[in-house]
Write a protein that holds these residues in place. Structure first.
Motif, mmCIF file in Angstrom:
data_model
loop_
_atom_site.group_PDB
_atom_site.id
_atom_site.type_symbol
_atom_site.label_atom_id
_atom_site.label_comp_id
_atom_site.label_asym_id
_atom_site.label_seq_id
_atom_site.Cartn_x
_atom_site.Cartn_y
_atom_site.Cartn_z
ATOM 1 N N LEU A 61 -9.759 -40.071 2.022
ATOM 2 C CA LEU A 61 -9.337 -40.908 0.904
ATOM 3 C C LEU A 61 -7.998 -40.469 0.330
ATOM 4 O O LEU A 61 -7.185 -41.310 -0.079
ATOM 5 C CB LEU A 61 -10.407 -40.901 -0.184
ATOM 6 N N SER A 62 -7.739 -39.163 0.297
ATOM 7 C CA SER A 62 -6.435 -38.716 -0.199
ATOM 8 C C SER A 62 -5.332 -39.146 0.757
ATOM 9 O O SER A 62 -4.242 -39.558 0.332
ATOM 10 C CB SER A 62 -6.417 -37.202 -0.403
ATOM 11 N N SER A 63 -5.606 -39.064 2.069
ATOM 12 C CA SER A 63 -4.634 -39.552 3.046
ATOM 13 C C SER A 63 -4.433 -41.056 2.908
ATOM 14 O O SER A 63 -3.306 -41.561 3.002
ATOM 15 C CB SER A 63 -5.110 -39.210 4.460
ATOM 16 N N ALA A 64 -5.515 -41.784 2.678
ATOM 17 C CA ALA A 64 -5.417 -43.237 2.497
ATOM 18 C C ALA A 64 -4.570 -43.579 1.277
ATOM 19 O O ALA A 64 -3.766 -44.527 1.302
ATOM 20 C CB ALA A 64 -6.811 -43.833 2.360
ATOM 21 N N LEU A 125 -6.960 -28.109 -4.092
ATOM 22 C CA LEU A 125 -5.507 -28.020 -4.231
ATOM 23 C C LEU A 125 -4.811 -28.483 -2.949
ATOM 24 O O LEU A 125 -3.829 -29.238 -3.005
ATOM 25 C CB LEU A 125 -5.105 -26.584 -4.554
ATOM 26 N N PHE A 126 -5.326 -28.062 -1.800
ATOM 27 C CA PHE A 126 -4.704 -28.456 -0.543
ATOM 28 C C PHE A 126 -4.910 -29.951 -0.257
ATOM 29 O O PHE A 126 -4.049 -30.588 0.353
ATOM 30 C CB PHE A 126 -5.240 -27.607 0.601
ATOM 31 N N VAL A 127 -6.058 -30.497 -0.673
ATOM 32 C CA VAL A 127 -6.277 -31.944 -0.546
ATOM 33 C C VAL A 127 -5.197 -32.691 -1.324
ATOM 34 O O VAL A 127 -4.598 -33.666 -0.836
ATOM 35 C CB VAL A 127 -7.682 -32.333 -1.043
ATOM 36 N N PHE A 128 -4.920 -32.220 -2.545
ATOM 37 C CA PHE A 128 -3.874 -32.846 -3.359
ATOM 38 C C PHE A 128 -2.497 -32.684 -2.726
ATOM 39 O O PHE A 128 -1.716 -33.641 -2.643
ATOM 40 C CB PHE A 128 -3.872 -32.240 -4.760
ATOM 41 N N LEU A 129 -2.180 -31.472 -2.273
ATOM 42 C CA LEU A 129 -0.843 -31.211 -1.739
ATOM 43 C C LEU A 129 -0.565 -32.037 -0.481
ATOM 44 O O LEU A 129 0.570 -32.470 -0.257
ATOM 45 C CB LEU A 129 -0.683 -29.722 -1.432
ATOM 46 N N GLY A 130 -1.590 -32.272 0.343
ATOM 47 C CA GLY A 130 -1.386 -33.083 1.528
ATOM 48 C C GLY A 130 -0.908 -34.481 1.169
ATOM 49 O O GLY A 130 0.063 -34.995 1.745
ATOM 50 N N ALA A 131 -1.575 -35.113 0.201
ATOM 51 C CA ALA A 131 -1.169 -36.447 -0.235
ATOM 52 C C ALA A 131 0.178 -36.418 -0.938
ATOM 53 O O ALA A 131 1.036 -37.291 -0.736
ATOM 54 C CB ALA A 131 -2.240 -37.041 -1.155
ATOM 55 N N VAL A 137 7.140 -36.096 -1.521
ATOM 56 C CA VAL A 137 8.172 -35.281 -0.884
ATOM 57 C C VAL A 137 8.804 -36.020 0.290
ATOM 58 O O VAL A 137 10.037 -36.090 0.407
ATOM 59 C CB VAL A 137 7.598 -33.915 -0.444
ATOM 60 N N TYR A 138 7.972 -36.582 1.169
ATOM 61 C CA TYR A 138 8.506 -37.298 2.331
ATOM 62 C C TYR A 138 9.007 -38.694 1.957
ATOM 63 O O TYR A 138 10.197 -39.006 2.134
ATOM 64 C CB TYR A 138 7.444 -37.404 3.414
ATOM 65 N N THR A 139 8.130 -39.537 1.417
ATOM 66 C CA THR A 139 8.472 -40.949 1.206
ATOM 67 C C THR A 139 9.559 -41.133 0.163
ATOM 68 O O THR A 139 10.520 -41.880 0.379
ATOM 69 C CB THR A 139 7.213 -41.737 0.802
ATOM 70 N N VAL A 140 9.429 -40.478 -0.982
ATOM 71 C CA VAL A 140 10.360 -40.715 -2.094
ATOM 72 C C VAL A 140 11.603 -39.833 -2.000
ATOM 73 O O VAL A 140 12.726 -40.312 -2.147
ATOM 74 C CB VAL A 140 9.644 -40.501 -3.444
ATOM 75 N N LEU A 155 4.224 -31.114 6.546
ATOM 76 C CA LEU A 155 3.302 -30.201 5.871
ATOM 77 C C LEU A 155 2.030 -30.900 5.412
ATOM 78 O O LEU A 155 1.017 -30.244 5.153
ATOM 79 C CB LEU A 155 4.000 -29.553 4.667
ATOM 80 N N ALA A 156 2.079 -32.232 5.329
ATOM 81 C CA ALA A 156 0.880 -32.969 4.920
ATOM 82 C C ALA A 156 -0.286 -32.665 5.850
ATOM 83 O O ALA A 156 -1.419 -32.435 5.400
ATOM 84 C CB ALA A 156 1.169 -34.466 4.884
ATOM 85 N N GLY A 157 -0.042 -32.652 7.152
ATOM 86 C CA GLY A 157 -1.087 -32.323 8.107
ATOM 87 C C GLY A 157 -1.522 -30.879 8.014
ATOM 88 O O GLY A 157 -2.707 -30.555 8.165
ATOM 89 N N SER A 158 -0.583 -29.989 7.760
ATOM 90 C CA SER A 158 -0.913 -28.576 7.617
ATOM 91 C C SER A 158 -1.834 -28.345 6.423
ATOM 92 O O SER A 158 -2.766 -27.536 6.477
ATOM 93 C CB SER A 158 0.365 -27.754 7.442
#
Length: 298
Positions: A61-64, A125-131, A137-140, A155-158
């Motif tokens: 869901l965070s990835s979505a 925390l890592f769930v949040f950081l991935g999204a 960081v990437y898109t904006v 890093l999202a995948g990491s």
């Protein structure tokens, strides 16, 4: 009249497909699998079935939410690319209203809170950081500013791997860290292969992907070099406790990707670029499958 109305008003099933497409669920499922692989390779106490499910669906869901934000934010530039011009926001089939930001925020908040409550705070925390890294960081911040966009965005995948590893052991041991490194190194050759195949699209949209900045020939050589680096890194977990199943998956998948990337470097073209892109998916799929099996039988 009925036919015309059906054309103007899509069926309920078509609208559901449009909405689901916004969330990039295929990518989300892959990210979820990486989190479960991080969990599987990490030594420690077993999680309950509820914790497994909460972790898996929270990462999904965070990835979505991040995928939906990407399409929401990028809908105008998506119209300038053949690969993305049929996305729902780009075509106008769905309107990018502020309500979407509420849905996106609710999905992310729900996934983080659920992980914090049922698993632990480090994993949350890592769930949040991935999204956050994919959406902000990437898109904006980076996508239109630097050819390093996908390197840092990777890093999202990491973070998904680290979310899985932290679910077992919040201190995160070497296997979790190394698998996260593998995911970080995987993203550039994977995405740059696709960018070589779609170089004109990115140039027309004003996105400074590596092939646009340095040309497809040089980018293809970088893809090959980064693929070799990735494969070497993917072998390191075998020296830190990963078993023979993992090593076999890393060797077979890595060799396949190297062959495809070498063909791209020798003869840059759309066909060889898509071959390298496919090779990256095979390599990651075999690696994650082997990591999961290895973790289950250890």
């Amino acid at each position: 009249m009925g036919t015309a109305a059906a054309t103007i008003h899509p069926s309920a099933s078509s609208r559901v497909r449009l909405v689901l497409g916004v969330f990039k669920l295929r990518i989300g499922v892959m990210i979820m699998i990486t989190a479960l692989a991080g969990l599987a390779v990490t030594p420690g106490p077993s999680l309950s079935a509820v914790q497994w499910l909460v972790l898996a669906f929270s990462v999904l869901l965070s990835s979505a939410s991040a995928g939906a934000f990407n399409q929401y934010y990028e809908y105008e530039s998506d119209r300038r690319m053949a690969r993305t011009r049929n996305r729902a926001f780009a075509t106008g089939a769905l309107q990018p209203t502020p309500a979407w930001l509420g849905v996106i925020g609710a999905l992310l908040a729900g996934s983080v809170v659920a992980t914090w409550t049922v698993v632990n705070g480090v994993s949350a925390l890592f769930v949040f950081l991935g999204a956050f890294f994919y959406a902000v960081v990437y898109t904006v911040w980076l996508k239109r500013r630097s050819w390093l966009n996908i390197v840092i965005g990777g890093l999202a995948g990491s973070f998904a791997v680290l979310a899985g590893a932290a679910a077992v052991d919040p201190s995160i041991g070497p296997l979790g860290l190394l698998l996260a490194l593998v995911l970080f190194l995987w993203t550039p050759p994977h995405f740059w292969s696709l960018a070589i195949a779609n170089q004109k699209d990115y140039a027309d949209a004003g996105v400074p992907m590596l092939p646009v900045v340095v040309g497809p020939e040089r980018a293809a050589r970088v893809v090959f070099a980064s693929t070799v680096l990735l494969v070497v890194a993917s072998l390191l977990p075998a020296w830190f406790g990963a078993g023979p199943v993992y090593l076999a998956g890393a060797v077979v998948g890595g060799a396949f990707f190297i062959v495809k990337a070498r063909r791209l470097a020798s003869h840059p073209s759309r066909a060889t670029a898509m071959g390298s892109f496919f090779g990256s998916l095979v390599q990651l799929g075999l690696l994650l499958l082997a990591a999961g099996i290895d973790g289950l039988i250890r």
